[in-house]
Design a protein around this motif. Sequence first.
Motif, PDB file in Angstrom:
ATOM      1  N   GLN A 186       0.879  -1.276   0.803  1.00 18.92           N
ATOM      2  CA  GLN A 186      -0.109   0.187  -0.241  1.00 18.92           C
ATOM      3  C   GLN A 186       0.255   1.309  -0.135  1.00 18.92           C
ATOM      4  N   SER A 187       1.976   0.851  -1.102  1.00 17.74           N
ATOM      5  CA  SER A 187       3.277   2.722  -1.222  1.00 17.74           C
ATOM      6  C   SER A 187       2.158   2.968  -1.784  1.00 17.74           C
ATOM      7  N   SER A 188       3.207   3.891  -1.895  1.00 18.93           N
ATOM      8  CA  SER A 188       2.437   5.542  -3.446  1.00 18.93           C
ATOM      9  C   SER A 188       3.031   4.552  -4.486  1.00 18.93           C
ATOM     10  N   GLU A 189       4.188   3.929  -4.375  1.00 19.93           N
ATOM     11  CA  GLU A 189       4.265   3.755  -5.527  1.00 19.93           C
ATOM     12  C   GLU A 189       3.348   2.136  -6.406  1.00 19.93           C
ATOM     13  N   GLU A 190       3.027   1.688  -5.451  1.00 16.01           N
ATOM     14  CA  GLU A 190       2.677   0.139  -6.024  1.00 16.01           C
ATOM     15  C   GLU A 190       1.356   0.695  -6.820  1.00 16.01           C
ATOM     16  N   LYS A 191       1.568   0.032  -7.883  1.00 15.41           N
ATOM     17  CA  LYS A 191       0.094   0.014  -9.144  1.00 15.41           C
ATOM     18  C   LYS A 191      -1.212  -0.750  -8.786  1.00 15.41           C
ATOM     19  N   PHE A 192      -1.177  -1.669  -8.126  1.00 16.41           N
ATOM     20  CA  PHE A 192      -2.545  -2.056  -7.089  1.00 16.41           C
ATOM     21  C   PHE A 192      -2.211  -2.346  -5.917  1.00 16.41           C
ATOM     22  N   ILE A 193      -3.503  -1.245  -5.373  1.00 15.16           N
ATOM     23  CA  ILE A 193      -3.484  -1.702  -3.824  1.00 15.16           C
ATOM     24  C   ILE A 193      -4.469  -1.779  -3.102  1.00 15.16           C
ATOM     25  N   LEU A 194      -4.503  -3.068  -2.157  1.00 14.97           N
ATOM     26  CA  LEU A 194      -5.780  -3.830  -1.977  1.00 14.97           C
ATOM     27  C   LEU A 194      -5.716  -3.457  -0.738  1.00 14.97           C
ATOM     28  N   SER A 195      -7.299  -3.000   0.228  1.00 16.69           N
ATOM     29  CA  SER A 195      -7.056  -2.891   0.980  1.00 16.69           C
ATOM     30  C   SER A 195      -8.184  -3.450   2.060  1.00 16.69           C
ATOM     31  N   ASP A 196      -8.266  -3.916   2.793  1.00 20.54           N
ATOM     32  CA  ASP A 196      -9.457  -5.728   3.817  1.00 20.54           C
ATOM     33  C   ASP A 196     -10.178  -4.315   4.488  1.00 20.54           C
ATOM     34  N   SER A 197     -11.416  -3.861   4.387  1.00 16.86           N
ATOM     35  CA  SER A 197     -12.288  -3.802   5.710  1.00 16.86           C
ATOM     36  C   SER A 197     -12.486  -4.647   6.829  1.00 16.86           C
ATOM     37  N   HIS A 198     -12.270  -5.940   6.202  1.00 17.14           N
ATOM     38  CA  HIS A 198     -12.610  -7.315   7.601  1.00 17.14           C
ATOM     39  C   HIS A 198     -14.486  -6.794   7.917  1.00 17.14           C
ATOM     40  N   LYS A 199     -15.253  -6.400   7.596  1.00 18.63           N
ATOM     41  CA  LYS A 199     -16.184  -5.565   7.391  1.00 18.63           C
ATOM     42  C   LYS A 199     -17.137  -6.454   6.588  1.00 18.63           C
ATOM     43  N   ASP A 200     -17.030  -5.834   5.334  1.00 16.53           N
ATOM     44  CA  ASP A 200     -18.502  -6.276   4.402  1.00 16.53           C
ATOM     45  C   ASP A 200     -17.740  -6.274   2.799  1.00 16.53           C
ATOM     46  N   HIS A 201     -16.387  -5.669   3.162  1.00 18.05           N
ATOM     47  CA  HIS A 201     -15.772  -5.689   1.242  1.00 18.05           C
ATOM     48  C   HIS A 201     -13.979  -4.962   1.634  1.00 18.05           C
ATOM     49  N   PHE A 202     -13.901  -5.540   0.228  1.00 18.29           N
ATOM     50  CA  PHE A 202     -12.121  -4.705   0.905  1.00 18.29           C
ATOM     51  C   PHE A 202     -12.181  -4.444  -0.801  1.00 18.29           C
ATOM     52  N   ASN A 203     -11.092  -2.886  -0.764  1.00 18.01           N
ATOM     53  CA  ASN A 203     -10.562  -2.045  -2.179  1.00 18.01           C
ATOM     54  C   ASN A 203      -9.978  -2.295  -2.659  1.00 18.01           C
ATOM     55  N   VAL A 204      -9.954  -2.118  -3.898  1.00 14.72           N
ATOM     56  CA  VAL A 204      -9.201  -2.046  -5.107  1.00 14.72           C
ATOM     57  C   VAL A 204      -9.073  -0.753  -5.812  1.00 14.72           C
ATOM     58  N   THR A 205      -7.147  -0.493  -5.470  1.00 12.37           N
ATOM     59  CA  THR A 205      -7.095   0.410  -5.956  1.00 12.37           C
ATOM     60  C   THR A 205      -6.092   0.712  -6.864  1.00 12.37           C
ATOM     61  N   ILE A 206      -5.968   1.173  -8.515  1.00 10.47           N
ATOM     62  CA  ILE A 206      -5.367   0.902  -9.851  1.00 10.47           C
ATOM     63  C   ILE A 206      -5.095   2.249  -9.982  1.00 10.47           C
ATOM     64  N   ARG A 207      -3.291   2.209  -9.880  1.00 15.03           N
ATOM     65  CA  ARG A 207      -2.864   3.846 -10.299  1.00 15.03           C
ATOM     66  C   ARG A 207      -2.384   4.175 -11.937  1.00 15.03           C
ATOM     67  N   ASP A 208      -2.361   5.017 -12.529  1.00 15.18           N
ATOM     68  CA  ASP A 208      -1.422   4.752 -13.192  1.00 15.18           C
ATOM     69  C   ASP A 208      -2.714   4.382 -14.312  1.00 15.18           C
ATOM     70  N   ILE A 209      -3.444   4.443 -14.986  1.00 16.46           N
ATOM     71  CA  ILE A 209      -4.338   3.195 -15.701  1.00 16.46           C
ATOM     72  C   ILE A 209      -3.499   3.483 -17.325  1.00 16.46           C
ATOM     73  N   SER A 210      -3.041   2.125 -17.892  1.00 15.93           N
ATOM     74  CA  SER A 210      -2.596   1.746 -19.096  1.00 15.93           C
ATOM     75  C   SER A 210      -3.765   1.217 -20.072  1.00 15.93           C
ATOM     76  N   ALA A 211      -3.198   1.196 -20.931  1.00 15.77           N
ATOM     77  CA  ALA A 211      -3.682   0.601 -22.296  1.00 15.77           C
ATOM     78  C   ALA A 211      -4.170  -1.012 -21.680  1.00 15.77           C
ATOM     79  N   ALA A 212      -2.753  -1.140 -21.275  1.00 16.31           N
ATOM     80  CA  ALA A 212      -2.783  -2.878 -20.949  1.00 16.31           C
ATOM     81  C   ALA A 212      -3.236  -3.080 -19.725  1.00 16.31           C
ATOM     82  N   ASP A 213      -4.153  -2.012 -18.921  1.00  8.10           N
ATOM     83  CA  ASP A 213      -4.843  -2.620 -18.351  1.00  8.10           C
ATOM     84  C   ASP A 213      -6.343  -2.860 -18.453  1.00  8.10           C
ATOM     85  N   ASP A 214      -7.014  -2.574 -19.542  1.00  4.06           N
ATOM     86  CA  ASP A 214      -8.147  -2.875 -19.667  1.00  4.06           C
ATOM     87  C   ASP A 214      -8.715  -4.613 -20.449  1.00  4.06           C
ATOM     88  N   GLY A 215      -9.362  -4.726 -19.098  1.00  4.65           N
ATOM     89  CA  GLY A 215      -9.792  -6.121 -19.313  1.00  4.65           C
ATOM     90  C   GLY A 215     -10.915  -5.992 -18.033  1.00  4.65           C
TER      91      GLY A 215
END
Length: 703
Positions: A186-215
């Motif tokens: 979960q550092s600022s250099e990570e492209k994919f960041i996962l964080s779990d609420s441990h309640k009812d959901h977890f979050n996914v952050t994708i940084r600096d989106i590129s065409a290769a991330d489509d899918g």
Amino acid sequence: MRAAIIIFTIITLCLISGQVLCFKVTGCTGGSVMFNCKYKSKDEHKTNHQNQRKSKDEHKGKYFCRDRDCRTGISTETQRSWFNDGRFSLYDDENSRFFTVFIRNLSREDDGDYICGNNQTWSHDVTLVVNRTSSSCGTSVLQTAYKGQTITFHCEYDHTFQTQTKLLYSVNRDPVLVLNSSQSSQSSEEKFILSDSHKDHFNVTIRDISAADDGVYLCGVEIYGSSKEMTYIAFIKEIHLKVSVMNKSCVAGQLTSVQVQAYISKSVFITCKFPEEFKGNKKFIQTHSSQKISVDGQNQWVLHDKVHMCDDTSEGVLKVFISNLTAADEGAYRCGVNITDDHLFTEITLKISQVDDFNASSKSALIGESVNLSCNYPEKHLTIKHICKENKEKICENISSSEMNRFEFSESAAGVYTVSISNVSMRDAGVYWCGEETRDTHLTSVTLTNKHQLTLSNKTELILSSKPPLTSSKPPVVKREGDSVQIKCPYDENYSAEVKHLCKGKCLTPDDLKINQSDEDHDKNPKISVKDDTELNLFTVNMTELRAEDAGKYWCAVKDTFNLSTELMIVMKKIITHVVSVGGSVSIRCKYFRNQTQRFFCKEDQPNICIRDGVRVSSNKSVKSRFHLTEETSAGVFTVNISDLRAEDSGKYWCAEESSGSFIFTEVQLHVTRDMTTSDTKRETTQKTVNSGFFCLEHEVSQ
């Protein structure tokens, strides 16, 4: 991105005669699962040299099948790449001691026993269990993003998975890559960041989106067996990520130009859309007199002269309402968003016309009754029709999605449609406007036409009887499996202190099925909640996660006094699709859920219309023609055979069963093509309905 080839074994290991390995995998309807079939040689005590000689056989003909013919399942000799067969995929890596099976879009028909193995030497028994779980499982959503943007989305999960490892998979790579929540720093250099609420959901952050991330991305939960070395993956959500490149000409300037038609003395509602990365930026309106008006507040309506504006940050849009239009309001407008040192905007050409046949009306009705509102629209316009209600600021708000089952639209004449509102209550009183919606990529407008003043009497007409009435004027409520429904029960003000209850079927008889009542502890059934509003004389029951057995007729009752009934029809989540050539034939297998019911098959766009007006083939009277219905009682299915198919046979059909006015449907899509195909192609899908409102959240109609 930290990624690794998926390595895991299977839950619920067991040994039976001959030391054959068996295991169980559990998924949910609409979801997906991934698991490994571990190699097992006939003699694991052979020398390394013997094993090396045997390895050529072990890597041939891997399969995961329900029966010997493998009509349900997958088999391949392909190695080191994914082999796909419909919803089933298989990956065999000769350097590993297992091959991976991936099944998407599970249905209850997938439930059962399978065998995975090698055609030459070994096999394992696999039990696949497909459960119906909460609405958080089996969902599929579309997420759009621009290159260079950072996005975050949520993956909801059932509370039973709070302690499990959460994972994100990308299926547009070969082999599938995985990133789990424990790998992310979960550092600022990570492209994919996962964080779990441990309640009812977890979050996914994708940084600096590129065409290769489509899918396509899958949110998953790693489920453990008796030890942490034995796991499989249950997928709870699909994210279809669409990556776009913003047109350079739009980076600072005009997004699009749209003409909006409106009418003198009426109003218009305009929604301006902007790229998601700018949804938190300040918005503005520029009038045709070149005056630029900034929207200072967010998520609230502000008024400037006759223009109401709302910056809805949750949707990332600017909403504009202009009322009491005159000829002087015609001209060019801009709705825009401020960006660094510049701005983006949509050019709006507002055209004002004089129309004399958009008449107003005054309507009155009793609580619990239905009322019809007549609406005009230009015949040449093929647009989406609306009915909306004014709020206290005289802005015409949309009818919320939970109310839509009470609003039925029908064409009554050329250029005229009718809106029927059923089961009206005191909160329905007010001013309504008919509207026609037109859409553009960056703008949606709703032009208002007819005005209707609706007044209501709180003297509810009740039926005083020891038994429910035999008929009802309410239209049926049609809901899909997994949806929610709201049943409203108005009552006379003299009964405000009495206990109200909702019952199903034969009320006040030994077979009475009481759903809930106003004085109960509602925590006993989390699927049902009730609210008794004594000021409005309205008892409301909310039912969530609907299932087939919830279909039926419901009655609102106070003591032995009954109000009009609500007929709830359930449409199963699964959709059956067949693609067949002209002149061919098709066999459609329909599962039914209850015994002692009448089964039938009919064609019509909507199921409630199908049972009333659609041409149908029933189990009581199978037509001796191109359509024929047969029943397999022991299997719990009936089959509809259609021969000599014609192009006009294409359309929407419904497998249906009925018992005492209780209906359950399964949707069937039949496509008859003129292309020559070798066989009938069948496909099963699930449907998720998304409602997109265009009015500010602060003024959403309370339910």
